[in-house]
Design an enzyme around this catalytic site. Structure first.
Site: not given
Length: 183
Positions: A75, A83, A125
């Site tokens: 990330r 999104e 992540r």
């Protein structure tokens, strides 16, 4: 940066928007603590998330816990993009364009991954600043209008820089700030 991915992704799927990443972000690698993980970006998951294979390490506080030879989802710190792949959310305006820009910028590229404070997020992540040479890729995406500056305390090392380049992108009408980008 390799040119082939950029040429392949000149147009994002939904609007015909031409991916334009020509405004370079400041070189800030010299401001980072020593240490990083080196990796090859295998794919862009979306505009602010990539998948990498770690190929090397330079020890120091900037290097996280990633293991050489392993694949990770990363990330990008300090930014947020609309999104485009969330199963719980509809595709947002400029989401596909942001994903295409991240792919064009990073896919197939060898990068340096630098940790801020936290190692991982709640989705497991890795949290990293991603460098192409000395240039912060996270900032290049914001500079060209494909991402917003977004602070994730305590990971705030580049919050001021990212806010400044977002303001310049807004003022310049680049990317998602262009008048025709999102009705």
């Amino acid at each position: 940066m390799r040119l082939a991915p950029a040429l392949l992704l000149l147009f994002a799927a939904c609007s015909g928007h031409r991916v334009d990443l020509t405004v370079v972000a400041p070189a800030t690698l010299h401001l980072e603590p020593p240490g990083y993980e080196e990796a090859v970006v295998s794919r862009a998951v979306d505009g602010d998330t990539i998948e990498v294979e770690v190929t090397g390490r330079v020890e120091g506080p900037g290097a996280g816990e990633a293991v050489v030879g392993e694949t990770y989802v990363v990330r990008l710190l300090g930014i947020d993009t609309p999104e485009s792949v969330s199963p719980r959310e509809p595709v947002e305006c400029f989401g596909r364009e942001a994903s295409a820009a991240t792919a064009a910028l990073l896919q197939g590229t060898t990068v340096k991954l630098v940790k801020d404070v936290e190692e991982r997020d709640s989705f497991d992540r890795l949290l990293r600043y991603v460098y192409m040479g000395a240039e912060l890729a996270n900032a290049r995406l914001v500079t060209n209008g494909y991402a917003h500056a977004y602070t994730y305390p305590p990971n705030v090392r580049h919050a001021q820089l990212l806010s400044e380049v977002e303001r310049a992108a807004r003022d310049g009408g680049r990317g998602l700030w262009a008048p025709e980008a999102c009705p």
